[in-house]
Design an enzyme around this catalytic site. Structure first.
Site, short mmCIF file in Angstrom:
data_model
loop_
_atom_site.label_atom_id
_atom_site.label_comp_id
_atom_site.label_asym_id
_atom_site.label_seq_id
_atom_site.Cartn_x
_atom_site.Cartn_y
_atom_site.Cartn_z
N LYS A 1 0.84 -1.20 0.00
CA LYS A 1 0.00 0.00 0.00
C LYS A 1 0.87 1.25 0.00
O LYS A 1 1.74 1.42 0.86
CB LYS A 1 -0.93 0.02 1.21
CG LYS A 1 -2.04 -1.01 1.15
CD LYS A 1 -2.94 -0.95 2.37
CE LYS A 1 -4.02 0.10 2.24
NZ LYS A 1 -4.99 0.03 3.36
N ILE A 2 0.60 2.11 -0.97
CA ILE A 2 1.31 3.39 -1.10
C ILE A 2 0.26 4.49 -1.17
O ILE A 2 -0.69 4.40 -1.95
CB ILE A 2 2.18 3.40 -2.38
CG1 ILE A 2 3.26 2.31 -2.30
CG2 ILE A 2 2.82 4.78 -2.58
CD1 ILE A 2 4.09 2.17 -3.56
#
Length: 370
Positions: free
Chosen positions: A142-143
């Site tokens: 997750k970014i």
């Protein structure tokens, strides 16, 4: 046996149901496997707040904390080890789903340190480190969709790593996220990566939009303003799906698709309804659309199982209505851009605060275990 016909109806309409929660207790008790096998859940998402809650409850982590303390681990190394173990184990639980869907589902997401949200190079470095540490093909990194996050998304996708882009609130930023994904795929293709093995979701946040805009509508205090309450979030998400349909039908995209690329699915996040006056399933039932993901906290999942009314596609026939809702809100003097900028800033701050609490509590536990 729980009647999961409502979740089956979601699946039949192209919606993948992911659970927005993970803890060591869920893993060791067999609860996570049970949810997967018996509740139609085909993926898991985590975030800093979820890990903070998990580590503060019970003694599931005591043995590992003691080992880390004896090894002299720093608090940052310890939290990295603990969270990646949970995600690795969850990936193993969901591996059959990953295999049967050829990589589309069976995914478990882990987020980069929220303190890096505005640091491109450091985000890329940690995304690679998380991917290597979990060492499972069904992990998603997750970014956040911050301005610094956008080039990081492209760079990580270019390495052949699947990405869950998080904290998306505005339509403009969502289009930039899709562009970052496509840019990353083009770079991955040029580097010789198998595009069919790269998957991505774009986590478009829902409930927080209503919470902020409803607050502003209440402050206006007119009947006209009150009539718009509870409409902004669904309208915003529906227009996001319209943007998704546009972007993933362009010649640029079609060239990648012919090379084996997968569309980046819209993921409806923050789908727990915060206002008790609203239906507790509205961010699920009103956002049914093909090739989407809905990641739900357990309370929402149980509500959908119990009384979610799944009536087919609830999105593609409503673009004009959705645009009108946002126009009407703007006519009340509420700035869409101001709201979405605030929500992104607050989202990062909330995750940073949860992470700080997690590190503080874990440091105390490490000290006590020495």
């Amino acid at each position: 046996m729980t009647d999961t016909s409502n979740l089956k109806a979601l699946a039949d309409n192209g919606v993948s149901v992911w659970l927005d929660d993970l803890s060591r207790a869920r893993l060791t008790s067999g609860n996570l496997k049970d949810v997967m096998e018996n509740s139609g859940v085909v993926g898991v998402t985590t975030n800093p707040s979820i890990f903070q809650a998990a580590l503060s409850n019970g003694d599931s982590y005591a043995a590992q904390v003691a080992e880390l303390a004896q090894a002299g681990s720093s608090v940052d190394d310890a939290v990295f080890a603990i969270t990646t173990q949970d995600v690795r184990d969850a990936c193993d639980v969901f591996r059959p789903i990953y295999d049967s869907t050829l990589g589309k589902d069976g995914r478990v997401s882990i987020e980069v340190d929220p303190r890096l949200a505005h640091q491109e190079a450091e985000t890329i470095e940690q995304a690679k480190a998380l991917y290597a540490a979990v060492d499972r093909p069904n992990v998603m990194i997750k970014i956040p969709a911050t301005l610094a996050g956008l080039p990081a998304i492209s760079a990580v996708i270019a390495e052949g790593i699947s990405v869950n882009v998080t904290l998306i609130f505005s339509l403009e930023r969502y289009r930039a996220v899709m562009n970052a994904y496509i840019d990353g795929l083009e770079r991955a293709h040029a580097a010789g990566h198998d595009l069919s093995s790269i998957w991505s979701v774009a986590s478009f946040f829902v409930s927080r939009v209503d919470s902020e805009i409803d607050k502003r509508l209440d402050a206006i205090g007119t009947d006209e303003a009150a009539a718009l309450k509870g409409k902004a979030a669904v309208a915003n998400a529906r227009l996001a799906y319209q943007a998704y349909e546009e972007v993933f039908s362009t010649p640029r995209w079609q060239a990648l698709e012919e090379a084996g690329a997968n569309k980046q699915r819209p993921l409806w996040a923050s789908t727990g309804v915060k206002n008790p006056d609203y239906s507790d399933t509205m961010y699920v039932t009103d956002l049914v659309a093909s090739n989407t993901v809905n990641t739900m906290p357990e309370k929402t999942l149980l509500a959908v199982i119990d009384h979610g009314d799944i009536a087919g596609d609830a999105v593609t026939g409503h673009y004009a209505d959705a645009a009108q809702v946002l126009d009407d809100i703007a006519a009340q003097g509420i700035s869409y851009g101001e709201v979405t900028d605030l929500l992104e800033s607050e989202g990062v701050e909330k995750f940073e605060a949860s992470w700080a609490d997690l590190l503080s509590e874990l440091q105390a536990n490490l000290d006590a275990a020495k």
